[in-house]
Design an enzyme around this catalytic site. Sequence first.
Site, PDB file in Angstrom:
ATOM      1  N   GLU B 263       0.904  -1.150   0.000  1.00  0.00           N
ATOM      2  CA  GLU B 263       0.000   0.000   0.000  1.00  0.00           C
ATOM      3  C   GLU B 263       0.941   1.196   0.000  1.00  0.00           C
ATOM      4  OE1 GLU B 263      -0.937   3.143   1.213  1.00  0.00           O
ATOM      5  OE2 GLU B 263      -1.731   2.420   3.124  1.00  0.00           O
ATOM      6  N   CYS B 300      -1.982   7.936   4.821  1.00  0.00           N
ATOM      7  CA  CYS B 300      -2.023   7.517   3.410  1.00  0.00           C
ATOM      8  C   CYS B 300      -3.222   8.123   2.691  1.00  0.00           C
ATOM      9  CB  CYS B 300      -2.162   6.002   3.268  1.00  0.00           C
ATOM     10  SG  CYS B 300      -1.554   5.047   4.632  1.00  0.00           S
TER      11      CYS B 300
END
Lengths: 506, 506
Positions: B263, B300
């Site tokens: 990720e 993120c």
Amino acid sequence: MEITGKNFIGDRLSSLGEEHYKTFDSLRNVENKTLFISANTKELEEAVTLADAAFPIYRDLSDTKRAFFLKTIGDEILKISEDLIDIYCRETGLDVERATAERDRTLFQLQLFAKTIETENWRNKITKTAQPDITPKPTLTKTNIPLGPIAVFGASNFPLAYSTAGGDTASALAVGCPVIVKSHPMHSGTGEVVATAIIRAAQKTGMPNGVFSNLNAKSYQLSHDLVRHPKIKAVGFTGSFSGGNALQKTVFNREEPIPFFAEMGSINPIAILPQALENDCQKIADRIGNSIALGAGQFCTQPGLLLTVDEAHTDQFIVELTKVLKGLGQQCMINPELKKNYIRQSDKINRLEKSIQILSHKAQWDNQFVEPKLSVISADQFIAYPQFQEEVFGPFSLLVKCKNLKEIERLVFNLKGQLTGSIFAPKTHYKSILPLIQVFKSKVGRLLFNDVPTGVEVTAAMTHGGPYPASSDSRFTAVGPGSIYRWLRPITFQNWPKELLKKIIN
Amino acid sequence: MEITGKNFIGDRLSSLGEEHYKTFDSLRNVENKTLFISANTKELEEAVTLADAAFPIYRDLSDTKRAFFLKTIGDEILKISEDLIDIYCRETGLDVERATAERDRTLFQLQLFAKTIETENWRNKITKTAQPDITPKPTLTKTNIPLGPIAVFGASNFPLAYSTAGGDTASALAVGCPVIVKSHPMHSGTGEVVATAIIRAAQKTGMPNGVFSNLNAKSYQLSHDLVRHPKIKAVGFTGSFSGGNALQKTVFNREEPIPFFAEMGSINPIAILPQALENDCQKIADRIGNSIALGAGQFCTQPGLLLTVDEAHTDQFIVELTKVLKGLGQQCMINPELKKNYIRQSDKINRLEKSIQILSHKAQWDNQFVEPKLSVISADQFIAYPQFQEEVFGPFSLLVKCKNLKEIERLVFNLKGQLTGSIFAPKTHYKSILPLIQVFKSKVGRLLFNDVPTGVEVTAAMTHGGPYPASSDSRFTAVGPGSIYRWLRPITFQNWPKELLKKIIN
């Protein structure tokens, strides 16, 4: 119907390329007359551009509409079955019975995927409603959506069920992915006939142009250009380790990594306990022998490795098995290339060790016929040469004599990943095979008990895949409704009002 | 508790390496005193060998036992929480409130995965009984089994919830995969405290040694050695694009390809319709501003791109947003390295085009504190420089003024893959945003309506991932119970008698 030798760029026949080739009639040992024109880069670009443009439209069609498209493909294939089976036989050396069985499997798969998307919760839709009693949290709805245009490679050994309208194509089309097939140059005529049926079905059911294209190519360049194209979002491949591995490398060199699912075959070891032979020697030899030579041994699940314990009944088993294999006699291979490979690869294996006892090895004919072969070696020999683990595509099997069950376990422990593994044992010997089962679990996609691996049933409980190099990603299966998950990804919708959500997700 | 700076090779503390490093106290702007010793290749080999040996034992434990292990890890973490939160704050510049929230999320995740394997059909077990009425076909049972030892990388921005005992570790341990963590060098002390809790839990619950190891390293070499090790069967990574991409390349060069889930963050575009600003300008500015600067923008899902239409209320929105961001004031970043990156990357973006209007850009201090920044550009400028799509890790956002909604659509169409996308629009404007939704669908893992992307709920309906480069494989999620499927593969058992089957599968 006339076979044109051209490519389908969406619904348009096209032949701009300069490379030409012909397919081969193995049974009659002559070239077929149609000249196939390989697609060139312009045609590739057009096919991918069409697929990319078709994607958002095709993705958002209702499941009912896509299911209807799949069923119509089946109907269209059925309509041209006579021509299809004729060209199939002329391009493969396989017989009408096999052609018909494979056609029926193809039709069954189209029906199965249509049914899956119409009746099952294949999107795994989950909604988590906001809980107003704790910190205000929005409602989340998760659902699966398709990845985008998929490249599919026709398999040499399954001209119908794992090629143009085969498992990869049907599963991808079912869930909303346009498909570009690179037809197999050994059976491009069969491919064109099926492609015609798909295009007709697409037109009849109002699918966007570009939902399907069919490209011919003899050389490898086009395949690599296809899988490195930025608009291709996943790849399905069934074939040899060398072919799959080469494409994998090209995929790995892309700027954007994409899912690459390759089923690359294996040697499908069968471990046979001496106690099993004690009871059923002849019956087991008969089952395994027939599995080895089924369809001239040209199945991914063909058992190429037999692990036995060197005891009294083993030699009897070898005699029985040799009898069965000899009895099956000569068989026609799909293509001169595959025959050459079979002879070369089995000879290579047989030359690795002088002590190899060749039990069934006849002179080879000028045509495309071969005979089953069986070689016997010791466990030490097997361990000494990693080449013994290489697949021999054809009716060959290698029988290894181990000292005891522990040695079989050690040998399985040192195997590469396999599509399948099998254990033959009497039901009275459960306990003694438990350690072997544990070792096999880490090596295979399917583990069989007193059964042979050929005959891959198309069902939700099937796993056709396995640890590398049997497949490139053991987390997926190439056969059965679960194979759609290779082409799907989840997406979550957060805080959308219900009335809007139902308009934007299926 | 004392922090040793050593590695856990299974349950043994070890410090054979020659590389040393210290972590940094950003809030006090000083180095922490513990000297961490990077693992060397011998220690790596030992850890992997132990994990590989532990695997078949750990794999076949009952779900209840593995769940008990996970819950005990939670208990052990709770016991040493005071020390943990103290070192967490000293290694991250984050406050006690955030530390406590992240610890609680970690504990929740351990509970969640324990509950998942205890109560849900996570193996997707399917049995297809033989149907004696047609051609005799054997019974098939399909079930999921774990892949093997997993390498997990601690995330710089989630020292607890996505590091040592975080989502990747908990999901892998839950389903039977041993885990080797490469601790993040910015918070190796926090990592060691958590590792101690995991090792204690493993010992108390009788897990095989090697089920967990924790390796320190400042330089990148060990990370690459870890992911290329033949006994490592999958990788979980949360971090930057450059870090993830480098590891991906190493994984692609392995002989055996393995699942690599990274990720790698994104810029999480928010599209704001003028009609939304007409109604709720201040409220939207408040929500988005707080999302931009939450945790110093080190999430993120931080929204780094705001897509607006250049109309009357847009300038008012910029004024309001600037007010909010200024009001949030200075914030401490996790580490000097991240601060440097933030300054460098936001300056780079601001220098790309002279016409960039910098609305919130203060001189930077000697310590690790920064202020939020906001820049405004036109759609043409954004399209001209692909660098505008690069993530600025920290409280920065880029506002793009588009001519109209169509231009927003075109801009989203040209975006790379994103973890999230958001649309702010009044409920009266459903129809006008439908095309934008369709474009967003191909770009994101999560699509929000009138909501901000920060705050990733841990639930089965969450997707945390998305098209590349947001993640390396959009088919999986890093958050929620579904994240276990990164570490599982199907296996089918064919023709096994029931009484034996229940002994060999869980």
